[in-house]
Design an enzyme around this catalytic site. Structure first.
Site, short mmCIF file in Angstrom:
data_model
loop_
_atom_site.label_atom_id
_atom_site.label_comp_id
_atom_site.label_asym_id
_atom_site.label_seq_id
_atom_site.Cartn_x
_atom_site.Cartn_y
_atom_site.Cartn_z
N ASP A 1 -14.64 13.57 38.15
CA ASP A 1 -15.84 13.88 38.78
C ASP A 1 -16.57 12.97 39.68
O ASP A 1 -17.60 13.18 40.47
CB ASP A 1 -16.77 14.62 37.80
CG ASP A 1 -16.49 16.05 37.42
OD1 ASP A 1 -15.68 16.74 38.03
OD2 ASP A 1 -17.26 16.55 36.45
N SER B 1 -22.21 15.87 37.80
CA SER B 1 -21.71 17.13 37.25
C SER B 1 -22.44 18.13 38.12
O SER B 1 -23.49 18.04 38.89
CB SER B 1 -22.11 17.12 35.66
OG SER B 1 -22.08 18.52 35.24
N THR C 1 -14.79 24.88 31.61
CA THR C 1 -16.22 24.49 30.95
C THR C 1 -16.54 25.61 30.05
O THR C 1 -16.05 26.69 30.18
CB THR C 1 -16.92 24.23 32.08
OG1 THR C 1 -16.45 23.08 32.83
CG2 THR C 1 -18.37 23.86 31.59
O1 DON Z 1 -19.29 18.63 35.24
C1 DON Z 1 -18.65 19.25 36.13
O2 DON Z 1 -19.45 19.90 37.04
C2 DON Z 1 -17.18 19.64 36.14
N1 DON Z 1 -16.70 18.83 35.31
C3 DON Z 1 -17.12 21.17 35.37
C4 DON Z 1 -15.78 21.79 35.45
C5 DON Z 1 -15.78 23.04 35.02
O3 DON Z 1 -16.65 23.95 34.82
C6 DON Z 1 -14.29 23.62 34.91
N2 DON Z 1 -14.22 25.02 34.63
N3 DON Z 1 -14.35 25.97 34.79
#
Ligand code: DON
Length: 585
Positions: free
Chosen positions: A439, A468, A397
């Site tokens: 998720d 999330s 992310t």
């Molecule tokens: O929305 C979320 O919480 C996850 N899909 C975030 C994924 C994530 O941060 C991966 N990386 N570092």
């Protein structure tokens, strides 16, 4: 020495308040009175970047430069944020995206308004609760994470367009021009991108449309120093710049995504794309030692649990106990377990599930939870259950933060979920697709890729947004935006953001030192206290003695932070991910 004695005494008599009073008598008040603005202290090794007129902090240097250029041209923080959002889709392909989704917090200084833009992916109409279960009723991870079925309807284009239209001053074509240029003419592959491509080579090689872009014809990954040209992506971006978000949701791009899906067993149809909406929501709000915290509401759990954690911790003398001491880490860990237990039960898409936001973020509930925390011993996770807040009221992310000279602020976190998402590019679009559907809670109690468990609140349903942890946050002091921050890191995003804030507010670190400081994380299940290198062995011993199950792991998160103060702006990029850059002008 005095401090050690006081702490020992405090522990003996079991009263934090009494300990604090004695500390004040012994060492005088100066040492514990917080300064108004943590600027630069002589004790910090790391120092933030300074600029007079505006500041951009992102995880990729070229994108930061693009944001600064937009500010210099007179664009506001939102113009710069949208330019950065599209640029990162080109320059940081493992996380920046137009095939994923995210959340943007926006503060407009002139109106004093702070809003949360939700452009999280949505489940397609054909999604069903048991879609990832095999014939034995077990979760099929391949299907949930790496197939065309893993893809949620992307929200980034709708979110960026909404932000620009409502709060920006420039046109889509203007802010997208740098991204289009870089996609068409190519960028030099950085060592970080080369490393990420190498690590994901196998996944990327399975999809010809992806392999054509990111791999050589012999299947090896592009190497550092080589050129990455993304011609199809340039064409997709051009269509969006010229036709607006309809190009993505109703036009040629939509047709190509839907065609890729139907040819490969995916669910997303033209109707799903047409029906996608980004939504403006009211942020969650809390307070912490005189600061006001505005953060992302559900369908992120980030803001709710950030505020819940700060509420629990506010009653302890954290500054006095010290940064990353056993006492402080113990209290933070115990609070984290309680918050993540609640997350598993109460949090989901608010359009489908009543999330008790007011209850979870209330000071009264935090006080009730504090009663469950022993000052001496770790509570085993198995004996913790989700609490009882007040009744319902009616691995890749990226985060960036931007402030402009008018005091406008953007704090944006967006994602494909994993590095390069599913690894699938919709044929002919150059667009990498997310695997955000993982998720959701595919089955009650079965952990997702980040070890997070959930139940009915986050069960899969058509058109629902998966829960999330992303926590884009803006922190205010005396009604004015003071700093903006957030992080990637899956389940660790909330605790990473928490620590950045506590390091500034409690430990009076400048934002750069606050970023660099070693981090810890606990998420209730599994019952492990994960710590970064850099926390003293003696501290870890003390924590073990208290009953914590410690695991020293890789670094966590990558906060990108900007801060406003009287003379200008500070920026801090996280050194954990090479290539991050804070820059102002
Ligand atoms: O929305 C979320 O919480 C996850 N899909 C975030 C994924 C994530 O941060 C991966 N990386 N570092």
């Amino acid at each position: 020495m005095i401090r050690i004695t006081v702490k020992a005494w405090t522990r003996e008599c079991g009263s934090w308040l009494a300990g604090l009073v004695v500390a004040l008598l012994l060492i005088g008040t100066d040492a514990v009175v917080a300064k108004d603005t943590p600027i630069i202290s002589g004790r910090d090794i790391f120092h933030p970047v300074f600029a007079r007129h505006g500041m951009v902090s992102t995880q990729e240097v070229t994108a930061t430069g693009i944001g600064v250029d937009i500010l210099k041209k007179g664009g506001n923080a939102v113009d710069a944020a949208v330019a950065v959002g599209f640029a990162l889709a080109v320059t940081l392909p493992r996380a920046g995206n137009i095939g994923g989704g995210g959340f943007m917090m926006v503060h407009i200084a002139a109106s004093g308004k702070t809003v949360a833009i939700d452009y999280r992916e949505m489940a397609p109409a054909g999604a069903t609760g048991k879609m990832y279960l095999d014939s034995q009723g077990n979760v099929d991870k391949q299907r949930a994470r790496f197939s065309y079925l893993s893809v949620g309807v992307p929200g980034t284009v709708a979110g960026m367009a909404l932000a620009l239209e409502k709060y920006g001053t420039m046109s889509l074509a203007e802010v997208m021009a740098p991204a289009i240029f870089l996609a068409r003419n190519g960028i030099t592959v950085t060592s970080q991108t080369a490393g990420a491509l190498h690590r994901r080579q196998k996944r990327l090689s399975k999809h010809p449309a992806t392999a054509r872009i990111f791999l050589h014809s012999d299947g090896t990954a592009l190497a550092a120093g080589e050129q990455l040209v993304q011609a199809d992506l340039a064409e997709s971006l051009t269509q969006i710049a010229e036709q607006g978000p309809d190009a993505f949701y109703r036009g040629e791009i939509a047709r190509k995504i839907a065609a890729s899906m139907s040819a490969n067993g995916g669910l997303i149809t033209m109707d799903d794309l047409k029906n996608y909406t980004a939504v403006e929501r009211a942020p969650v709000h809390g307070s912490y030692r005189g600061y006001d915290i505005y953060s992302m509401p559900p369908p992120s759990s980030g803001g709710v649990h950030l505020i819940q954690l700060l509420n629990i911790l506010e009653d302890y003398p954290i500054a006095f106990l010290g940064h990353n001491t056993a006492d402080t880490i113990h209290l933070m860990t115990e609070a984290m377990k309680l918050a993540y237990a609640d997350r598993s039960h109460y949090l989901g898409d608010p359009d489908f599930w009543k999330v008790p936001v007011a209850g979870l973020t209330s000071k009264a509930y935090a006080a009730k939870l504090r009663e469950k925390i022993s000052l001496r011993y770790a509570t085993p996770s198995k004996s913790i259950k989700p609490g009882d807040p007040l009744p319902h009221e009616s691995n890749e992310t990226t985060h960036y933060s931007i402030m402009d000279s008018a005091g406008n602020v953007v704090s944006n976190t967006y994602t494909l979920n994993f590095s390069f998402g599913t690894g699938i590019v919709a044929a002919g679009t150059g667009i990498l697709l997310n695997n955000e559907m993982d998720d959701f809670s595919a089955k009650p109690g079965v952990p997702n890729a980040f070890g997070l468990v959930g139940g009915e609140a986050n069960a899969i349903e058509a058109h629902k947004r998966p829960l999330s942890s992303m926590t884009p946050t803006i922190v205010f002091r005396d009604g004015k935006a003071s700093f903006a921050t957030g992080s990637p890191g899956g389940s660790r995003i909330i605790t990473t953001t928490l620590q950045l804030i506590m390091n500034v507010v409690d430990h009076e670190m400048n934002i750069s030192a606050a970023t660099a400081a070693s981090r810890i994380h606990h998420q209730w299940l599994p019952d492990k206290l994960r710590v970064e290198a850099g926390i003293s062995g003696d501290t870890l011993d003390l924590l073990s003695t208290m009953g914590h199950n410690i695991q020293i792991g890789n670094v966590m998160g990558s906060t990108q932070t900007v801060m406003r103060f009287d003379q200008g702006f500070f920026g801090a990029a996280d050194p954990r991910r090479v290539g991050a850059r804070a820059q102002g002008y």
